[in-house]
Design an enzyme around this catalytic site. Structure first.
Site, PDB file in Angstrom:
ATOM      1  N   HIS A  37      25.774  84.950  21.553  1.00 45.01           N
ATOM      2  CA  HIS A  37      26.515  85.950  22.333  1.00 45.01           C
ATOM      3  C   HIS A  37      25.516  86.874  23.025  1.00 45.01           C
ATOM      4  CE1 HIS A  37      29.625  88.799  23.424  1.00 45.01           C
ATOM      5  NE2 HIS A  37      28.842  89.772  22.983  1.00 45.01           N
ATOM      6  N   LYS A  48      20.938  69.693  46.497  1.00 47.74           N
ATOM      7  CA  LYS A  48      20.897  70.853  45.590  1.00 47.74           C
ATOM      8  C   LYS A  48      19.951  71.933  46.119  1.00 47.74           C
ATOM      9  CE  LYS A  48      23.644  68.604  44.067  1.00 47.74           C
ATOM     10  NZ  LYS A  48      24.086  67.254  44.409  1.00 47.74           N
ATOM     11  N   ALA A  71      23.071  59.162  39.707  1.00 48.12           N
ATOM     12  CA  ALA A  71      21.663  58.892  39.437  1.00 48.12           C
ATOM     13  C   ALA A  71      21.427  58.615  37.947  1.00 48.12           C
ATOM     14  CB  ALA A  71      20.825  60.082  39.890  1.00 48.12           C
ATOM     15  N   VAL A 120      32.892  64.330  46.740  1.00 51.88           N
ATOM     16  CA  VAL A 120      31.766  65.106  46.214  1.00 51.88           C
ATOM     17  C   VAL A 120      30.849  65.586  47.343  1.00 51.88           C
ATOM     18  CG1 VAL A 120      30.058  65.149  44.394  1.00 51.88           C
ATOM     19  CG2 VAL A 120      31.902  63.505  44.281  1.00 51.88           C
ATOM     20  N   GLU A 155      40.973  65.182  54.613  1.00 53.69           N
ATOM     21  CA  GLU A 155      41.030  64.233  53.496  1.00 53.69           C
ATOM     22  C   GLU A 155      42.254  63.337  53.651  1.00 53.69           C
ATOM     23  OE1 GLU A 155      39.307  63.198  50.651  1.00 53.69           O
ATOM     24  OE2 GLU A 155      41.059  61.917  50.349  1.00 53.69           O
ATOM     25  N   GLY A 185      32.641  58.026  51.173  1.00 51.93           N
ATOM     26  CA  GLY A 185      32.240  57.131  50.090  1.00 51.93           C
ATOM     27  C   GLY A 185      31.009  56.320  50.461  1.00 51.93           C
TER      28      GLY A 185
HETATM   29  P1  FAD Z   1      19.041  54.442  45.528  1.00 46.36           P
HETATM   30  O1  FAD Z   1      18.693  55.802  45.109  1.00 46.36           O
HETATM   31  O2  FAD Z   1      19.895  54.278  46.735  1.00 46.36           O
HETATM   32  O3  FAD Z   1      17.653  53.681  45.740  1.00 46.36           O
HETATM   33  C1  FAD Z   1      17.603  52.371  46.187  1.00 46.36           C
HETATM   34  C2  FAD Z   1      16.215  52.112  46.736  1.00 46.36           C
HETATM   35  O4  FAD Z   1      16.099  50.719  47.009  1.00 46.36           O
HETATM   36  C3  FAD Z   1      15.922  52.836  48.035  1.00 46.36           C
HETATM   37  O5  FAD Z   1      14.691  53.504  47.938  1.00 46.36           O
HETATM   38  C4  FAD Z   1      15.837  51.715  49.075  1.00 46.36           C
HETATM   39  O6  FAD Z   1      14.895  51.980  50.081  1.00 46.36           O
HETATM   40  C5  FAD Z   1      15.385  50.558  48.219  1.00 46.36           C
HETATM   41  N1  FAD Z   1      15.732  49.226  48.741  1.00 46.36           N
HETATM   42  C6  FAD Z   1      16.956  48.759  49.098  1.00 46.36           C
HETATM   43  N2  FAD Z   1      16.870  47.465  49.461  1.00 46.36           N
HETATM   44  C7  FAD Z   1      15.574  47.112  49.346  1.00 46.36           C
HETATM   45  C8  FAD Z   1      14.857  45.911  49.564  1.00 46.36           C
HETATM   46  N3  FAD Z   1      15.467  44.790  49.945  1.00 46.36           N
HETATM   47  N4  FAD Z   1      13.523  45.919  49.354  1.00 46.36           N
HETATM   48  C9  FAD Z   1      12.890  47.050  48.938  1.00 46.36           C
HETATM   49  N5  FAD Z   1      13.511  48.206  48.700  1.00 46.36           N
HETATM   50  C10 FAD Z   1      14.847  48.236  48.889  1.00 46.36           C
HETATM   51  N6  FAD Z   1      24.048  61.560  41.985  1.00 46.36           N
HETATM   52  C11 FAD Z   1      23.965  62.381  40.911  1.00 46.36           C
HETATM   53  O7  FAD Z   1      23.925  61.893  39.771  1.00 46.36           O
HETATM   54  N7  FAD Z   1      23.886  63.734  41.057  1.00 46.36           N
HETATM   55  C12 FAD Z   1      23.921  64.318  42.270  1.00 46.36           C
HETATM   56  O8  FAD Z   1      23.861  65.536  42.365  1.00 46.36           O
HETATM   57  C13 FAD Z   1      24.012  63.493  43.409  1.00 46.36           C
HETATM   58  N8  FAD Z   1      24.020  64.026  44.646  1.00 46.36           N
HETATM   59  C14 FAD Z   1      24.067  63.200  45.733  1.00 46.36           C
HETATM   60  C15 FAD Z   1      24.096  63.784  47.002  1.00 46.36           C
HETATM   61  C16 FAD Z   1      24.156  62.984  48.117  1.00 46.36           C
HETATM   62  C17 FAD Z   1      24.178  63.626  49.477  1.00 46.36           C
HETATM   63  C18 FAD Z   1      24.178  61.571  47.982  1.00 46.36           C
HETATM   64  C19 FAD Z   1      24.211  60.675  49.193  1.00 46.36           C
HETATM   65  C20 FAD Z   1      24.165  60.983  46.731  1.00 46.36           C
HETATM   66  C21 FAD Z   1      24.119  61.799  45.596  1.00 46.36           C
HETATM   67  N9  FAD Z   1      24.128  61.265  44.311  1.00 46.36           N
HETATM   68  C22 FAD Z   1      24.073  62.087  43.220  1.00 46.36           C
HETATM   69  C23 FAD Z   1      24.183  59.819  44.092  1.00 46.36           C
HETATM   70  C24 FAD Z   1      22.771  59.287  43.789  1.00 46.36           C
HETATM   71  O9  FAD Z   1      21.910  59.625  44.849  1.00 46.36           O
HETATM   72  C25 FAD Z   1      22.827  57.787  43.605  1.00 46.36           C
HETATM   73  O10 FAD Z   1      23.768  57.478  42.587  1.00 46.36           O
HETATM   74  C26 FAD Z   1      21.471  57.243  43.199  1.00 46.36           C
HETATM   75  O11 FAD Z   1      20.472  57.549  44.142  1.00 46.36           O
HETATM   76  C27 FAD Z   1      21.541  55.724  43.031  1.00 46.36           C
HETATM   77  O12 FAD Z   1      20.324  55.280  42.560  1.00 46.36           O
HETATM   78  P2  FAD Z   1      19.824  53.782  42.802  1.00 46.36           P
HETATM   79  O13 FAD Z   1      18.449  53.735  42.230  1.00 46.36           O
HETATM   80  O14 FAD Z   1      20.837  52.839  42.322  1.00 46.36           O
HETATM   81  O15 FAD Z   1      19.763  53.613  44.384  1.00 46.36           O
HETATM   82  P1  NAD Z   2      33.647  60.206  47.319  1.00 43.99           P
HETATM   83  O1  NAD Z   2      34.223  58.928  46.885  1.00 43.99           O
HETATM   84  O2  NAD Z   2      33.304  61.241  46.326  1.00 43.99           O
HETATM   85  O3  NAD Z   2      34.650  60.922  48.345  1.00 43.99           O
HETATM   86  C1  NAD Z   2      35.106  60.314  49.511  1.00 43.99           C
HETATM   87  C2  NAD Z   2      36.406  60.985  49.920  1.00 43.99           C
HETATM   88  O4  NAD Z   2      36.735  60.549  51.213  1.00 43.99           O
HETATM   89  C3  NAD Z   2      37.567  60.627  49.011  1.00 43.99           C
HETATM   90  O5  NAD Z   2      38.270  61.781  48.651  1.00 43.99           O
HETATM   91  C4  NAD Z   2      38.414  59.700  49.878  1.00 43.99           C
HETATM   92  O6  NAD Z   2      39.782  59.754  49.574  1.00 43.99           O
HETATM   93  C5  NAD Z   2      38.109  60.242  51.258  1.00 43.99           C
HETATM   94  N1  NAD Z   2      38.307  59.282  52.340  1.00 43.99           N
HETATM   95  C6  NAD Z   2      38.016  57.964  52.359  1.00 43.99           C
HETATM   96  N2  NAD Z   2      38.298  57.444  53.572  1.00 43.99           N
HETATM   97  C7  NAD Z   2      38.766  58.464  54.328  1.00 43.99           C
HETATM   98  C8  NAD Z   2      39.224  58.565  55.677  1.00 43.99           C
HETATM   99  N3  NAD Z   2      39.229  57.507  56.488  1.00 43.99           N
HETATM  100  N4  NAD Z   2      39.640  59.773  56.132  1.00 43.99           N
HETATM  101  C9  NAD Z   2      39.616  60.861  55.312  1.00 43.99           C
HETATM  102  N5  NAD Z   2      39.204  60.814  54.038  1.00 43.99           N
HETATM  103  C10 NAD Z   2      38.776  59.638  53.551  1.00 43.99           C
HETATM  104  O7  NAD Z   2      32.397  59.815  48.227  1.00 43.99           O
HETATM  105  P2  NAD Z   2      31.246  60.704  48.851  1.00 43.99           P
HETATM  106  O8  NAD Z   2      31.585  62.132  48.800  1.00 43.99           O
HETATM  107  O9  NAD Z   2      30.921  60.064  50.153  1.00 43.99           O
HETATM  108  O10 NAD Z   2      30.051  60.431  47.857  1.00 43.99           O
HETATM  109  C11 NAD Z   2      29.580  59.092  47.648  1.00 43.99           C
HETATM  110  C12 NAD Z   2      29.080  58.903  46.262  1.00 43.99           C
HETATM  111  O11 NAD Z   2      27.906  59.654  46.045  1.00 43.99           O
HETATM  112  C13 NAD Z   2      30.099  59.328  45.244  1.00 43.99           C
HETATM  113  O12 NAD Z   2      30.566  58.189  44.582  1.00 43.99           O
HETATM  114  C14 NAD Z   2      29.383  60.204  44.284  1.00 43.99           C
HETATM  115  O13 NAD Z   2      29.408  59.676  42.993  1.00 43.99           O
HETATM  116  C15 NAD Z   2      27.943  60.244  44.770  1.00 43.99           C
HETATM  117  N6  NAD Z   2      27.583  61.662  44.842  1.00 43.99           N
HETATM  118  C16 NAD Z   2      27.483  62.360  43.693  1.00 43.99           C
HETATM  119  C17 NAD Z   2      27.215  63.709  43.723  1.00 43.99           C
HETATM  120  C18 NAD Z   2      27.129  64.462  42.440  1.00 43.99           C
HETATM  121  O14 NAD Z   2      26.998  63.830  41.401  1.00 43.99           O
HETATM  122  N7  NAD Z   2      27.198  65.774  42.457  1.00 43.99           N
HETATM  123  C19 NAD Z   2      27.042  64.355  44.931  1.00 43.99           C
HETATM  124  C20 NAD Z   2      27.175  63.617  46.089  1.00 43.99           C
HETATM  125  C21 NAD Z   2      27.448  62.269  46.036  1.00 43.99           C
END
Ligand code: FAD
Ligand code: NAD
Length: 475
Positions: free
Chosen positions: A451, A58, A327, A191, A211, A278
């Site tokens: 409004h 973000k 998250a 996403v 895609e 994914g």
């Molecule tokens: P994580 O955030 O992955 O945290 C897991 C933690 O566990 C990590 O710190 C890791 O180091 C630790 N860990 C793992 N194994 C061990 C171990 N054995 N011992 C000690 N520590 C360990 N979600 C949204 O809702 N809004 C968004 O805008 C959004 N944007 C995203 C953008 C990107 C680029 C990505 C990749 C993801 C995004 N997500 C978003 C998804 C969101 O980040 C995840 O859903 C969320 O972080 C998951 O939370 P979690 O606590 O389950 O795991």
């Molecule tokens: P995603 O599941 O959103 O999208 C993955 C896309 O890749 C899908 O459209 C799928 O059909 C496509 N795909 C899969 N295999 C492929 C291939 N071999 N070739 C071409 N296309 C292929 O997954 P993401 O974008 O990697 O994000 C991962 C997770 O992180 C999501 O589940 C999402 O919930 C979370 N996330 C959330 C936010 C948010 O809340 N704004 C932002 C980023 C990530």
């Protein structure tokens, strides 16, 4: 002697750290183990979300939106300025500073709430025993009545395009480019693909998104998805559906990608390739099979509605269990589990978890799509209202998209709200609150909306459900 706690949590992402704070607030002696190290090799709390996910993406979306607005959006307001430049290292540094502030903030919250923080790796060796290894390799056993697994997820990689951290990257690399690549390829129009593709496209990269599926954003209401695809293509995101990536070849600073589609075989060359296909649950070396902790065929730890695993006393929350990888979903599970451990009644309303895609315009939704209602045979009324008919959207010169509300045909109860437009995330959240309280479309229609605000589109869409919109002709 082993240190003893009421609760030990493995993972300090938004699921784990929130569970830890809540458990401590409820008077439980709480520990949280996390192994994340930042680029400088220092422990950083907050998991994927704060370090390489929600927040950094973000930060870059906001920076790149400001850049694009300054470059292209000001003329309509009568503002002209000279040449606009982007200092990418400064933009990335700003992102790093935000991360630092927020991850340090979690550290402070742990301290303030009395959560004991362990920096290193946790492994469940028995139902009430976690082996902890710190970053220097020292091992100790931590005992707790309850163990909460919150280890999150990791990006999926695909054999044709192995991540090398330089030309072929996942989310981590794509959030850290030090200059604007001329040509960016993205695999996956999900996403991450759309958000990070937008960042680099706004800054001047030519972005192609490959895609695999034929349909765009299948989880989104398809009227909204179709609208969004048109707008994104107008923004010059070259989104190619129905493609199958077959191989890649790194040639110096570039990568050639081969893919097939209905028209045959193709090759494209990119300066950077972002793989965003994914994420998968992360449980590497977390427990032995003998523990009896069951995972499903995709590797998610099996849990019931209240996040109990198959082993009494072990809970699992966040991305490592079923449900959307978001998250806020993990955080709510963290709160619920802490409350259950403290003998309180708690649940998560899984039907009302909002989703937001932070493109511009944003896409946000909660509840059922039209496609889902049709499939479930639920009769409904739909009301839509375009932002083009909203005074505030006109004033802001931000008129793409619409609000759509779906309500039960008989009871008028709101079943879904779908927004494509400016501040869609905040507008859909109004629908979440209404739905949490079981509101009907008429309840929303009878509510007074200020409004001129963008939220008037929510009001008008609710009126439109029953053919009563004021500012557009009703069908
Ligand atoms: P994580 O955030 O992955 O945290 C897991 C933690 O566990 C990590 O710190 C890791 O180091 C630790 N860990 C793992 N194994 C061990 C171990 N054995 N011992 C000690 N520590 C360990 N979600 C949204 O809702 N809004 C968004 O805008 C959004 N944007 C995203 C953008 C990107 C680029 C990505 C990749 C993801 C995004 N997500 C978003 C998804 C969101 O980040 C995840 O859903 C969320 O972080 C998951 O939370 P979690 O606590 O389950 O795991
Ligand atoms: P995603 O599941 O959103 O999208 C993955 C896309 O890749 C899908 O459209 C799928 O059909 C496509 N795909 C899969 N295999 C492929 C291939 N071999 N070739 C071409 N296309 C292929 O997954 P993401 O974008 O990697 O994000 C991962 C997770 O992180 C999501 O589940 C999402 O919930 C979370 N996330 C959330 C936010 C948010 O809340 N704004 C932002 C980023 C990530």
């Amino acid at each position: 002697m082993a240190q003893k706690f009421d609760v030990v949590i493995i993972g300090a992402g938004p699921a784990g750290y929130v569970a830890a704070i809540k458990a401590a607030q409820l008077g439980l002696k709480t520990a949280c183990i996390d192994k994340w190290l930042d680029a400088a090799g220092k422990p950083a709390l907050g998991g994927t979300c704060l370090n390489v996910g929600c927040i950094p993406s973000k930060a870059l979306l906001d920076s790149s939106h400001k850049f694009e607005e300054t470059q292209k959006g000001l003329k309509a307001h009568g503002i002209s300025i000279g040449e606009v430049a982007i200092d990418v290292p400064a933009m990335i540094k700003r992102k790093e500073l935000i991360i630092k502030k927020l991850t340090t903030g979690i550290k402070g919250l742990f301290k303030a709430n009395g959560v004991t923080s362990f920096a290193g790796t946790g492994r469940v060796v028995a139902p009430k025993q976690v082996e902890f290894v710190d970053h220097e390799g020292t091992t100790e056993i931590i005992e707790a009545e309850n163990v909460i697994i919150a280890t999150g997820s990791a990006p999926i990689d695909i054999p044709p395009t192995p991540i090398n951290g330089d030309t072929i990257v996942d989310n981590v690399g794509a959030l850290a480019f030090q200059s604007v690549p001329e040509k960016v390829g993205v695999i996956g129009a999900g996403v991450i693909g759309l958000e990070l593709g937008s960042v680099w496209s706004r800054l001047g990269s030519e972005v192609t998104i490959l895609e695999a599926l034929d349909g765009f954003l299948p989880m989104v209401d398809q009227q909204v998805a179709k609208d969004a695809l048109k707008v994104f293509r107008k923004q010059k995101l070259d989104i190619r559906m129905g493609t199958r990536v077959t191989g890649s070849d790194v040639q110096g600073d570039q990568v050639a990608v081969n893919y097939t589609d209905s028209e045959g075989d193709h090759e494209m060359t990119f300066d950077k390739l972002i793989v965003a296909v994914g994420r998968k649950p992360y449980t590497d070396n977390l427990f032995d099979e003998s523990l009896g902790l069951k995972c499903d065929e995709r590797g998610f730890i099996e849990v019931d509605e209240q996040c109990r695993t198959t082993v009494p006393g072990i809970w699992a929350i966040g991305d490592v269990v079923r449900g959307p990888m978001l998250a806020h979903k993990g955080s709510e599970e963290g709160v619920m589990v802490a409350e259950l451990i403290a003998d309180k009644i708690a649940q998560v309303n899984y039907d009302l978890i909002p989703s937001v895609i932070y493109t511009h315009p944003e896409i946000a939704w909660v509840g059922k799509t039209e496609e889902q209602l049709k499939e479930e045979g639920v009769e409904y009324n739909a009301g839509t209202f375009p932002f083009a008919a909203i005074g505030r959207a006109q004033a802001a010169n931000d008129t793409a998209g619409m609000v759509k509300i779906l309500a039960h045909k008989e009871t008028d109860r709101v079943l879904g709200i779908h927004v494509f437009g400016p501040s869609a995330g905040d507008l859909a959240q109004q629908g979440v609150i209404a739905m949490e309280f079981g509101a009907s479309a008429e309840d929303l229609a009878m509510t007074v909306f200020a409004h001129p605000t963008l939220s008037e589109a929510v009001h008008e869409a609710a009126l439109a459900v029953n053919g009563m919109a004021i500012h557009i002709p009703n069908k």
